[in-house]
Design a protein around this motif. Structure first.
Motif, PDB file in Angstrom:
ATOM      1  N   LEU A 160       0.827  -1.202   0.000  1.00  0.00           N
ATOM      2  CA  LEU A 160       0.000   0.000   0.000  1.00  0.00           C
ATOM      3  C   LEU A 160       0.862   1.253   0.000  1.00  0.00           C
ATOM      4  O   LEU A 160       2.063   1.206   0.315  1.00  0.00           O
ATOM      5  CB  LEU A 160      -0.947   0.024   1.198  1.00  0.00           C
ATOM      6  CG  LEU A 160      -0.389   0.337   2.587  1.00  0.00           C
ATOM      7  CD1 LEU A 160      -1.545   0.647   3.546  1.00  0.00           C
ATOM      8  CD2 LEU A 160       0.471  -0.776   3.147  1.00  0.00           C
ATOM      9  N   ASP A 165      -0.878   8.927   0.976  1.00  0.00           N
ATOM     10  CA  ASP A 165      -0.438  10.277   0.631  1.00  0.00           C
ATOM     11  C   ASP A 165      -0.436  11.192   1.847  1.00  0.00           C
ATOM     12  O   ASP A 165      -0.762  10.761   2.978  1.00  0.00           O
ATOM     13  CB  ASP A 165      -1.269  10.846  -0.528  1.00  0.00           C
ATOM     14  CG  ASP A 165      -2.718  11.151  -0.153  1.00  0.00           C
ATOM     15  OD1 ASP A 165      -3.053  11.214   1.050  1.00  0.00           O
ATOM     16  OD2 ASP A 165      -3.530  11.337  -1.096  1.00  0.00           O
ATOM     17  N   TYR A 210      -3.914   3.866  -0.775  1.00  0.00           N
ATOM     18  CA  TYR A 210      -4.019   3.136  -2.033  1.00  0.00           C
ATOM     19  C   TYR A 210      -3.451   1.747  -1.775  1.00  0.00           C
ATOM     20  O   TYR A 210      -2.279   1.604  -1.412  1.00  0.00           O
ATOM     21  CB  TYR A 210      -3.244   3.836  -3.141  1.00  0.00           C
ATOM     22  CG  TYR A 210      -3.694   5.253  -3.392  1.00  0.00           C
ATOM     23  CD1 TYR A 210      -4.623   5.544  -4.389  1.00  0.00           C
ATOM     24  CD2 TYR A 210      -3.210   6.318  -2.622  1.00  0.00           C
ATOM     25  CE1 TYR A 210      -5.049   6.845  -4.622  1.00  0.00           C
ATOM     26  CE2 TYR A 210      -3.634   7.617  -2.836  1.00  0.00           C
ATOM     27  CZ  TYR A 210      -4.551   7.877  -3.836  1.00  0.00           C
ATOM     28  OH  TYR A 210      -4.978   9.169  -4.053  1.00  0.00           O
ATOM     29  N   VAL A 238      -7.226  -2.551  -7.223  1.00  0.00           N
ATOM     30  CA  VAL A 238      -6.538  -1.507  -6.470  1.00  0.00           C
ATOM     31  C   VAL A 238      -7.609  -0.600  -5.888  1.00  0.00           C
ATOM     32  O   VAL A 238      -8.482  -0.099  -6.619  1.00  0.00           O
ATOM     33  CB  VAL A 238      -5.574  -0.703  -7.357  1.00  0.00           C
ATOM     34  CG1 VAL A 238      -4.957   0.446  -6.560  1.00  0.00           C
ATOM     35  CG2 VAL A 238      -4.481  -1.607  -7.922  1.00  0.00           C
ATOM     36  N   LYS A 289      -8.818   2.748  -3.480  1.00  0.00           N
ATOM     37  CA  LYS A 289      -8.520   4.048  -2.877  1.00  0.00           C
ATOM     38  C   LYS A 289      -9.443   4.209  -1.679  1.00  0.00           C
ATOM     39  O   LYS A 289     -10.662   4.053  -1.799  1.00  0.00           O
ATOM     40  CB  LYS A 289      -8.763   5.170  -3.888  1.00  0.00           C
ATOM     41  CG  LYS A 289      -8.560   6.574  -3.328  1.00  0.00           C
ATOM     42  CD  LYS A 289      -8.851   7.630  -4.396  1.00  0.00           C
ATOM     43  CE  LYS A 289      -8.686   9.043  -3.853  1.00  0.00           C
ATOM     44  NZ  LYS A 289      -8.975  10.070  -4.895  1.00  0.00           N
ATOM     45  N   THR A 337     -12.950   1.704  -5.956  1.00  0.00           N
ATOM     46  CA  THR A 337     -12.110   0.845  -6.794  1.00  0.00           C
ATOM     47  C   THR A 337     -11.497   1.681  -7.905  1.00  0.00           C
ATOM     48  O   THR A 337     -12.215   2.219  -8.754  1.00  0.00           O
ATOM     49  CB  THR A 337     -12.919  -0.310  -7.397  1.00  0.00           C
ATOM     50  OG1 THR A 337     -13.468  -1.110  -6.340  1.00  0.00           O
ATOM     51  CG2 THR A 337     -12.038  -1.191  -8.273  1.00  0.00           C
ATOM     52  N   LEU A 338     -10.166   1.809  -7.883  1.00  0.00           N
ATOM     53  CA  LEU A 338      -9.457   2.533  -8.939  1.00  0.00           C
ATOM     54  C   LEU A 338      -9.209   1.656 -10.152  1.00  0.00           C
ATOM     55  O   LEU A 338      -9.183   2.142 -11.285  1.00  0.00           O
ATOM     56  CB  LEU A 338      -8.103   3.047  -8.427  1.00  0.00           C
ATOM     57  CG  LEU A 338      -8.074   4.261  -7.526  1.00  0.00           C
ATOM     58  CD1 LEU A 338      -6.628   4.649  -7.257  1.00  0.00           C
ATOM     59  CD2 LEU A 338      -8.812   5.424  -8.158  1.00  0.00           C
ATOM     60  N   ALA A 361       1.675  -0.994  -4.441  1.00  0.00           N
ATOM     61  CA  ALA A 361       1.447   0.312  -5.048  1.00  0.00           C
ATOM     62  C   ALA A 361       2.432   1.318  -4.465  1.00  0.00           C
ATOM     63  O   ALA A 361       2.878   1.180  -3.322  1.00  0.00           O
ATOM     64  CB  ALA A 361       0.011   0.772  -4.810  1.00  0.00           C
ATOM     65  N   LEU A 380       3.397   5.807  -4.703  1.00  0.00           N
ATOM     66  CA  LEU A 380       3.021   7.135  -5.178  1.00  0.00           C
ATOM     67  C   LEU A 380       4.249   7.922  -5.609  1.00  0.00           C
ATOM     68  O   LEU A 380       5.313   7.834  -4.996  1.00  0.00           O
ATOM     69  CB  LEU A 380       2.299   7.899  -4.076  1.00  0.00           C
ATOM     70  CG  LEU A 380       0.842   7.506  -3.796  1.00  0.00           C
ATOM     71  CD1 LEU A 380       0.384   8.109  -2.469  1.00  0.00           C
ATOM     72  CD2 LEU A 380      -0.069   7.952  -4.931  1.00  0.00           C
ATOM     73  N   LEU A 412       0.050   7.203  -9.437  1.00  0.00           N
ATOM     74  CA  LEU A 412       0.131   5.950  -8.698  1.00  0.00           C
ATOM     75  C   LEU A 412       0.743   4.888  -9.602  1.00  0.00           C
ATOM     76  O   LEU A 412       0.342   4.730 -10.762  1.00  0.00           O
ATOM     77  CB  LEU A 412      -1.263   5.498  -8.249  1.00  0.00           C
ATOM     78  CG  LEU A 412      -1.333   4.226  -7.407  1.00  0.00           C
ATOM     79  CD1 LEU A 412      -0.743   4.459  -6.024  1.00  0.00           C
ATOM     80  CD2 LEU A 412      -2.781   3.733  -7.293  1.00  0.00           C
ATOM     81  N   VAL A 423       1.596   0.763  -9.953  1.00  0.00           N
ATOM     82  CA  VAL A 423       1.086  -0.503  -9.442  1.00  0.00           C
ATOM     83  C   VAL A 423       1.936  -1.643  -9.980  1.00  0.00           C
ATOM     84  O   VAL A 423       2.209  -1.715 -11.186  1.00  0.00           O
ATOM     85  CB  VAL A 423      -0.389  -0.712  -9.846  1.00  0.00           C
ATOM     86  CG1 VAL A 423      -0.916  -2.035  -9.283  1.00  0.00           C
ATOM     87  CG2 VAL A 423      -1.253   0.451  -9.379  1.00  0.00           C
ATOM     88  N   THR A 435      -4.861   4.862 -17.314  1.00  0.00           N
ATOM     89  CA  THR A 435      -3.886   3.849 -16.913  1.00  0.00           C
ATOM     90  C   THR A 435      -3.029   3.466 -18.111  1.00  0.00           C
ATOM     91  O   THR A 435      -3.520   3.360 -19.240  1.00  0.00           O
ATOM     92  CB  THR A 435      -4.561   2.579 -16.350  1.00  0.00           C
ATOM     93  OG1 THR A 435      -5.146   1.838 -17.409  1.00  0.00           O
ATOM     94  CG2 THR A 435      -5.620   2.940 -15.322  1.00  0.00           C
TER      95      THR A 435
END
Length: 363
Positions: free
Chosen positions: A271, A274, A280, A289, A291, A300-301, A313, A315, A320, A322, A349
């Motif tokens: 995870l 931020d 995340y 993934v 949020k 759900t991202l 994941a 940052l 982001l 993954v 993405t």
């Protein structure tokens, strides 16, 4: 999570590194059953790693090295006489991004890789560990890191120094210290190590709703000196004062994909958090993934389909990154192919690296 059995097919060579799944041992820090680290490159004192990148051995005294070899050999020999027992194996869960936007990740089948700002791939190490942390200011460049029967933490490179871990998640805090779990199931603790090598207990972790906590799946730094860690379906926060609380409980995805080798739903792993405390997290069991806001709202991202599933994941600014693996029914880690995805704030993405772009990854 895939299962296989311990056997008496033991590999006692020290170099080159054999598949770590060959030999099983009882582990009191990470998963209940894990693989022994006889292939740790710390035993190869005089050599660099397979890619030619030096790995700091801390100049260990030879008697200390021999003592560890003897201790681990005893564990291997003991395993030879155990009956077949379920053993847990899993894909890697290591991805970090440096201040220049370069992405580093662990491929369980070939080792540590870097993606530079131009998208070029460089193979940094063939040590096939599971977890990864970044030391951007090289504070641990001369520190003797934890190593022993429960696992190893090694250093790779400098500017930044990368820390790779064989058997348990690790994180560098925003205070510049290293954090990792230690202890037996039911008495698991989060340890703090300073660059000077001094260690102290930050927190003793509470039991889960199902019983004693045997291991954690991921750990990362958060705002205000906090740490966040994952259990299978829960994310907990540890304050700088060592207070532990639940910040999110994630339900299983109804009708979600079936991921080969994984029978936990959800199965929260790596995870990132931020500065505002937004989390995340990779739900490896349900191939998504998530949020999660500080108030516990779950979105759900990204939703993947089997056999692909995310494991970690990281940052970088508002982007982001993954780490995803192709999961198979095989216990051969070379079959678990990784790829890296970038998710921008607008939801776009992009796959920025896949295993077929890695020359020599499966040689």
């Amino acid at each position: 999570m895939r299962h296989f059995s311990a056997s008496a097919d033991l590999y006692l060579g020290l170099s080159p590194c054999p598949p770590r799944e060959i030999v099983a041992r009882r582990c009191t820090v990470a998963h209940s059953w894990r693989t022994i680290a006889l292939c740790s490159p710390r035993f190869r004192v005089a050599s660099a790693n397979h890619s030619g990148v030096p790995v700091d051995r801390d100049k260990e005294p030879i008697m200390q090295i021999l003592h560890r070899i003897c201790r681990r050999t005893a564990l291997v020999l003991a395993a030879a006489f155990l009956p077949p027992t379920p053993v847990l194996a899993h894909t890697g869960s290591g991805i970090v991004v440096d201040r220049h936007g370069q992405v580093y990740f662990l491929d369980t089948g070939s080792g540590l890789w870097k993606i530079d700002a131009q998208g070029r791939l460089t193979h940094l190490s063939r040590t096939r560990f599971h977890w990864l942390a970044i030391d951007p200011d090289n504070r641990f460049a001369s520190t003797r890191l934890p190593s022993g029967s429960t696992g190893d933490i090694l250093k790779v490179g400098n500017n930044p120094t990368l820390l790779i871990s064989s058997d348990y998640p690790i994180a560098t805090g925003r205070d510049g210290n290293l954090y990792y779990p230690s202890g037996r199931p039911g008495s698991l603790q989060i340890m703090r190590m300073t660059p000077a090598g001094e260690t102290a207990v930050l927190a003793t972790l509470p039991a889960t709703s199902r019983g004693p906590l045997a291991h954690i799946n991921g750990i990362t730094a958060g705002p205000d000196g906090s740490l966040y860690y994952t259990e299978d379906d829960v994310i907990r926060r540890i304050t700088a004062q060592g207070e532990v609380s639940i910040v999110a409980t994630v339900p299983a995805l109804v009708g979600g994909p079936s991921i080969l080798g994984t029978d936990q739903h959800p199965y929260l792993r790596g995870l990132a958090v931020d500065a505002a405390g937004v989390m995340y997290v990779a739900d490896n069991g349900d191939a998504r993934v998530l949020k999660i806001t500080p108030e516990g709202k779950i979105m759900t991202l990204l939703q993947l389909q089997s056999p692909w599933s995310p494991t970690a994941a990281a940052l970088s600014g508002s982007d982001l990154y993954v780490l995803e693996f192709l999961h198979t029914a095989s216990d051969e880690r070379r079959d678990w192919l990784p790829r890296i995805r970038r998710i921008t704030p607008d939801g776009k993405t992009t796959i920025i690296a896949t295993v077929d772009q890695m020359p020599g990854a499966r040689d």
